[in-house]
Design an enzyme around this catalytic site. Structure first.
Site, PDB file in Angstrom:
ATOM      1  N   LYS A 169       4.966  -4.274  -7.730  1.00  0.00           N
ATOM      2  CA  LYS A 169       5.562  -4.237  -6.402  1.00  0.00           C
ATOM      3  C   LYS A 169       4.431  -4.088  -5.398  1.00  0.00           C
ATOM      4  O   LYS A 169       3.695  -3.098  -5.412  1.00  0.00           O
ATOM      5  CB  LYS A 169       6.524  -3.057  -6.310  1.00  0.00           C
ATOM      6  CG  LYS A 169       7.132  -2.910  -4.931  1.00  0.00           C
ATOM      7  CD  LYS A 169       8.279  -1.930  -4.950  1.00  0.00           C
ATOM      8  CE  LYS A 169       8.812  -1.708  -3.554  1.00  0.00           C
ATOM      9  NZ  LYS A 169       9.921  -0.753  -3.548  1.00  0.00           N
ATOM     10  N   LYS A 227       7.581  -8.463  -7.098  1.00  0.00           N
ATOM     11  CA  LYS A 227       8.178  -8.380  -5.770  1.00  0.00           C
ATOM     12  C   LYS A 227       7.113  -8.269  -4.708  1.00  0.00           C
ATOM     13  O   LYS A 227       6.204  -7.463  -4.896  1.00  0.00           O
ATOM     14  CB  LYS A 227       9.074  -7.137  -5.774  1.00  0.00           C
ATOM     15  CG  LYS A 227       9.654  -6.770  -4.460  1.00  0.00           C
ATOM     16  CD  LYS A 227      10.418  -5.494  -4.619  1.00  0.00           C
ATOM     17  CE  LYS A 227      10.914  -5.085  -3.263  1.00  0.00           C
ATOM     18  NZ  LYS A 227      11.370  -3.723  -3.250  1.00  0.00           N
TER      19      LYS A 227
HETATM   20  C1  PBG Z   1      12.686   0.928  -2.149  1.00  0.00           C
HETATM   21  C2  PBG Z   1      12.828  -0.542  -2.046  1.00  0.00           C
HETATM   22  C3  PBG Z   1      12.326  -1.405  -1.067  1.00  0.00           C
HETATM   23  C4  PBG Z   1      12.831  -2.664  -1.371  1.00  0.00           C
HETATM   24  C5  PBG Z   1      13.581  -2.554  -2.537  1.00  0.00           C
HETATM   25  N1  PBG Z   1      13.555  -1.231  -2.965  1.00  0.00           N
HETATM   26  C6  PBG Z   1      11.541  -1.148   0.167  1.00  0.00           C
HETATM   27  C7  PBG Z   1      10.273  -0.462   0.147  1.00  0.00           C
HETATM   28  O1  PBG Z   1       9.655  -0.242  -0.905  1.00  0.00           O
HETATM   29  O2  PBG Z   1       9.853  -0.072   1.232  1.00  0.00           O
HETATM   30  C8  PBG Z   1      12.608  -3.892  -0.534  1.00  0.00           C
HETATM   31  C9  PBG Z   1      13.598  -4.978  -0.718  1.00  0.00           C
HETATM   32  C10 PBG Z   1      13.611  -6.012   0.351  1.00  0.00           C
HETATM   33  O3  PBG Z   1      12.763  -6.054   1.254  1.00  0.00           O
HETATM   34  O4  PBG Z   1      14.530  -6.845   0.292  1.00  0.00           O
HETATM   35  N2  PBG Z   1      11.595   1.444  -2.748  1.00  0.00           N
END
Ligand code: PBG
Length: 338
Positions: free
Chosen positions: A206, A262
């Site tokens: 991520k 992601k």
């Molecule tokens: C939470 C999380 C996030 C997303 C999914 N789970 C945001 C972040 O890490 O700040 C982002 C998903 C999206 O932008 O569609 N940890």
């Protein structure tokens, strides 16, 4: 590396790549990848109180569902043949605190939504995030100690959050917090609590991405511009790829059943290496900013919306993803089923 088709051929004019492309039937026969409803996961936002059914300005067409609206949405999604949804909560500011206590409330909005959905649409897969950001007043995914998100203290809460969600009927636990050791900690605690058959879909790679902006609007979880410099102390640097493979390997060693990359479109190289290097299902998350960019350009009539959606999703599939979390899932499934 080039593989010669025919040793005696000297290429053009004997070889004409366009022959296979000229007719529609032939283009269909030679297509290497196809997107089906089985590839899709629909992320959904749920809330209770004054923001029920409110629109998200930066995500046109997406709303924060009330409990009753999320049930009808889940029914529709199931009837379209989409296998699963990913649930995210929007909670009232008054329920947020330093340590994200609401995440452990067994009657929080996520637990209520899981129970309601599993009751009404039991066969629809329900995936839940494990991370504290929807519940903390600073917007971070973990617990802050001495001005830093503390890894090991956060792990203790995350495993409780996971148990809280599976107790309500969540089918897949998806840790998105990027703490070290979370997969192992959560796996052990799921097993101790009798949930040895609950899979973990780990957000392994991520990245610290600007493309989560609209999602943070949706959740009201903007990370305060503080000394912590966003989420860079736990999410990955977009310039790195070997590190992603190491993250994935570690998550597999710790017991992940599926892994996720992601965002998606800017990280197709990572999806490809993940699918080539590991024998595990690889998922990709086409995140909120990717959704909003397509929506915004389409609203201005600068691109054709449905073609842009299809092209983005087939590229993600082509790069090796077994499935895609996308806010377009419902729309795409409707077109696939036509
Ligand atoms: C939470 C999380 C996030 C997303 C999914 N789970 C945001 C972040 O890490 O700040 C982002 C998903 C999206 O932008 O569609 N940890």
């Amino acid at each position: 590396m080039f593989i010669k088709n025919n040793e005696n051929s000297s290429g053009f004019p004997l070889v004409r790549m366009r022959r296979n492309r000229i007719k529609d039937f032939s283009r269909r026969l030679i297509s290497e990848n196809v997107l089906t409803t089985n590839d899709l996961i629909q992320p959904l936002f749920v809330t209770k109180g004054k923001f029920e059914n409110s629109n998200i300005d930066s995500m046109p067409g997406i709303k924060r569902h009330s409990l009753s609206s999320i049930i009808s949405e889940a029914k529709e999604i199931y009837s379209l043949g989409i296998p699963a949804i990913a649930l995210f909560p929007f909670i009232d500011e008054t329920l947020k605190d330093e340590i994200g206590s609401e995440a452990l409330n067994e009657n929080n909005i996520i637990c209520e939504a899981i129970k309601a959905i599993k009751n009404e649409v039991p066969k629809l897969g329900v995936i839940c995030d494990v991370a504290l950001d929807p519940y903390t007043n600073h917007g971070h995914d973990g617990i802050i100690i001495n001005h830093e998100v503390d890894n090991d203290e956060t792990l203790k809460v995350l495993s409780k959050q996971a148990i809280n969600q599976v107790n309500s009927g969540c089918d897949i636990i998806a840790p998105s917090d990027m703490m070290d050791g979370r997969v192992k900690t959560i796996r052990l605690s799921l097993d101790e609590n009798g949930f040895n058959n609950t899979p973990i879909l780990s957000y392994s790679a991520k990245y610290s991405s600007v493309l989560y902006g609209p999602f943070r609007d949706a959740l009201g979880s903007k990370v305060l511009k503080s000394k912590l410099d966003g989420k860079k102390s736990y999410q990955m640097d977009p310039s790195n790829s070997k590190e992603a493979l190491r993250e994935i390997q570690l998550d597999i060693d710790e017991g992940a059943d599926m892994i996720m990359i992601k965002p998606a479109l800017s990280y197709l190289d990572i999806i490809k290496s993940a699918s080539e290097n590991f024998n595990i299902p690889v998922f990709a998350y086409q995140v909120s900013g990717e959704y909003s960019m397509i929506k915004a350009a389409a609203e201005k009539k600068w691109i054709d919306e449905s073609k842009a959606i299809n092209e983005s999703l087939i590229s993600i599939k082509r790069s090796g993803a077994s499935g895609i979390l996308t806010y377009f899932a419902k729309e795409v499934a409707k077109n696939i089923n036509k």
